[in-house]
Design a protein around this motif. Sequence first.
Motif, PDB file in Angstrom:
ATOM      1  N   ALA A 165       0.828  -1.208   0.000  1.00  0.00           N
ATOM      2  CA  ALA A 165       0.000   0.000   0.000  1.00  0.00           C
ATOM      3  C   ALA A 165       0.863   1.259   0.000  1.00  0.00           C
ATOM      4  CB  ALA A 165      -0.928  -0.011   1.212  1.00  0.00           C
ATOM      5  N   LEU A 166       1.895   1.285   0.836  1.00  0.00           N
ATOM      6  CA  LEU A 166       2.760   2.464   0.915  1.00  0.00           C
ATOM      7  C   LEU A 166       3.495   2.712  -0.401  1.00  0.00           C
ATOM      8  CD1 LEU A 166       4.193   1.857   4.489  1.00  0.00           C
ATOM      9  CD2 LEU A 166       2.697   3.751   3.808  1.00  0.00           C
ATOM     10  N   ASP A 167       3.717   1.645  -1.169  1.00  0.00           N
ATOM     11  CA  ASP A 167       4.400   1.774  -2.460  1.00  0.00           C
ATOM     12  C   ASP A 167       3.432   1.989  -3.624  1.00  0.00           C
ATOM     13  OD1 ASP A 167       6.847   1.457  -1.242  1.00  0.00           O
ATOM     14  OD2 ASP A 167       6.952  -0.698  -1.607  1.00  0.00           O
ATOM     15  N   GLY A 168       2.144   2.175  -3.325  1.00  0.00           N
ATOM     16  CA  GLY A 168       1.181   2.455  -4.378  1.00  0.00           C
ATOM     17  C   GLY A 168       0.579   1.232  -5.024  1.00  0.00           C
ATOM     18  N   GLY A 169       0.480   0.124  -4.284  1.00  0.00           N
ATOM     19  CA  GLY A 169      -0.103  -1.097  -4.825  1.00  0.00           C
ATOM     20  C   GLY A 169      -1.352  -1.501  -4.066  1.00  0.00           C
ATOM     21  N   LEU A 170      -1.961  -2.604  -4.520  1.00  0.00           N
ATOM     22  CA  LEU A 170      -3.188  -3.109  -3.920  1.00  0.00           C
ATOM     23  C   LEU A 170      -3.135  -4.632  -3.817  1.00  0.00           C
ATOM     24  CD1 LEU A 170      -5.900  -1.257  -6.055  1.00  0.00           C
ATOM     25  CD2 LEU A 170      -5.157  -0.614  -3.750  1.00  0.00           C
ATOM     26  N   LEU A 171      -3.794  -5.159  -2.799  1.00  0.00           N
ATOM     27  CA  LEU A 171      -4.126  -6.579  -2.740  1.00  0.00           C
ATOM     28  C   LEU A 171      -5.632  -6.648  -2.893  1.00  0.00           C
ATOM     29  CD1 LEU A 171      -3.232  -9.517  -2.310  1.00  0.00           C
ATOM     30  CD2 LEU A 171      -3.539  -9.175   0.143  1.00  0.00           C
ATOM     31  N   ASP A 187      -1.134   6.196   6.909  1.00  0.00           N
ATOM     32  CA  ASP A 187      -0.447   6.566   5.665  1.00  0.00           C
ATOM     33  C   ASP A 187      -0.708   5.531   4.569  1.00  0.00           C
ATOM     34  OD1 ASP A 187       0.585   8.839   6.840  1.00  0.00           O
ATOM     35  OD2 ASP A 187       2.505   7.907   7.342  1.00  0.00           O
ATOM     36  N   ALA A 188      -0.665   4.266   4.932  1.00  0.00           N
ATOM     37  CA  ALA A 188      -0.913   3.205   3.957  1.00  0.00           C
ATOM     38  C   ALA A 188      -2.355   3.236   3.467  1.00  0.00           C
ATOM     39  CB  ALA A 188      -0.591   1.842   4.566  1.00  0.00           C
ATOM     40  N   LEU A 189      -3.280   3.557   4.356  1.00  0.00           N
ATOM     41  CA  LEU A 189      -4.685   3.629   3.963  1.00  0.00           C
ATOM     42  C   LEU A 189      -4.923   4.784   2.997  1.00  0.00           C
ATOM     43  CD1 LEU A 189      -7.423   2.311   4.391  1.00  0.00           C
ATOM     44  CD2 LEU A 189      -7.779   3.827   6.346  1.00  0.00           C
ATOM     45  N   GLU A 190      -4.324   5.949   3.286  1.00  0.00           N
ATOM     46  CA  GLU A 190      -4.462   7.081   2.379  1.00  0.00           C
ATOM     47  C   GLU A 190      -3.810   6.799   1.039  1.00  0.00           C
ATOM     48  OE1 GLU A 190      -2.864  10.375   4.524  1.00  0.00           O
ATOM     49  OE2 GLU A 190      -4.697  10.687   5.715  1.00  0.00           O
ATOM     50  N   ALA A 191      -2.693   6.086   1.050  1.00  0.00           N
ATOM     51  CA  ALA A 191      -2.040   5.709  -0.204  1.00  0.00           C
ATOM     52  C   ALA A 191      -2.931   4.768  -1.018  1.00  0.00           C
ATOM     53  CB  ALA A 191      -0.691   5.050   0.076  1.00  0.00           C
TER      54      ALA A 191
END
Length: 301
Positions: A138-144, A256-260
Motif C-alpha cells: 500500500a505504501l508503495d502504491g499497490g493493492l491486494l 499513511d498506507a490507507l491514504e495511499a
Amino acid sequence: MLIVLKLGGSIFHLIEPMDYPLLAWPIHPFDKFLAPPNILPNFQIDVTVVPHLPELETGPLRFDAGQGYWKLFESDAGFVIESLSPVLLQPRARALVSHDYCTIRVWVLPEMHLGQVGWSPMHLFNPIVEVCLLSRLALDGGLLLHAAGLTIQEEGYIFTGNSGTGKSTIAQFFAARGALVLSDERLIIRKIAEDVLFYGTPWVGSGNYAHNAQAPLSQLYCISHGTEQHTISPLSPRAVSQELLRQCFLPLWNRDALEATLATVTDLVQQIHCRALAALKSPDVVDVVLSQRHLSTIGLR
C-alpha cells in the motif's frame, strides 16, 4: 534453513538457522512461488523456534483482527504482531517488525504434525508476512484485491466482486478457452512506470488457480449474477472506486498506507477501462467479454 519466495514482484527471505524440521511445507500452491536463494530480498524474516514466546515491550494496541486471530501493537522499534492459534486462542508466534515492514524478527512455538516436531511456515505467512506485504504494498502504491485475474489474446482482465458472484466460474470458462488464470481469489496490483500490472498469488479460490506470473491490466469488470442474459454496462469512476475499496484488503492499522490505497484506487480508475458485468453461469460469457476488446470505450467510464 532458508526459504525464498517471490510474491507480487517482492522477494522474501525466511531464515531459521537451527534447521528445525518444516511441517507441511511446501504446500500447494506456495511451491509455485519459491525462488532461487541468490536473489536479494525486499523482506528479511529471521525465525527463532522457542519453547516459550518472549514478552516483547509494546505500546498501544493499533489493530485487533478479532476472533482470536492476530493483534498489532505499536513499539519503539516499529510494531509487534501477535498471532494466535484459532483453536487454543493462545499466542503461537510473535514478531517485531520495523517501521517500513521490511525487517521482521519472529519467535514461533514448535508444533507436532504426524508425529514430528518442528515449525510451520504457514503460521508466519498467515498473518504476519501477509500483514507486512499488504502494508508495504500500500505504501508503495499497490493493492491486494479480492479478484480473479487472467490473460488471453495479449490482454489482461480482472473480475472483482463479492464472494459467490462467479470469479472462479468465469476463470474456469476462460481457462477452457486457453487463458492463463493467475488467480481466482487474490491479486497483487502494482503500477510500474506507466503500466498497471497484476500478479498471481498463492491464496486461491474454489477454482484453485495460482500462477507465479504477471500481466498488464487492460480491462476491469465488477461482476454480479445476471438474470436473463449477460450484460455489460458503464460504471462511473465513483461507483468503481467504491466497489474496489469494498474488495481491497485495506491496511486499517496504518493511516499513511490507507491514504495511499485511496490514492491508488483513484489513479487506477482513471487509467483502466472499468465496467459492470452481470453474467450468467454460461461459457459464452467469454465471447461477450472478448467482444468488447475493439469497441470504443467513450462513455463507458
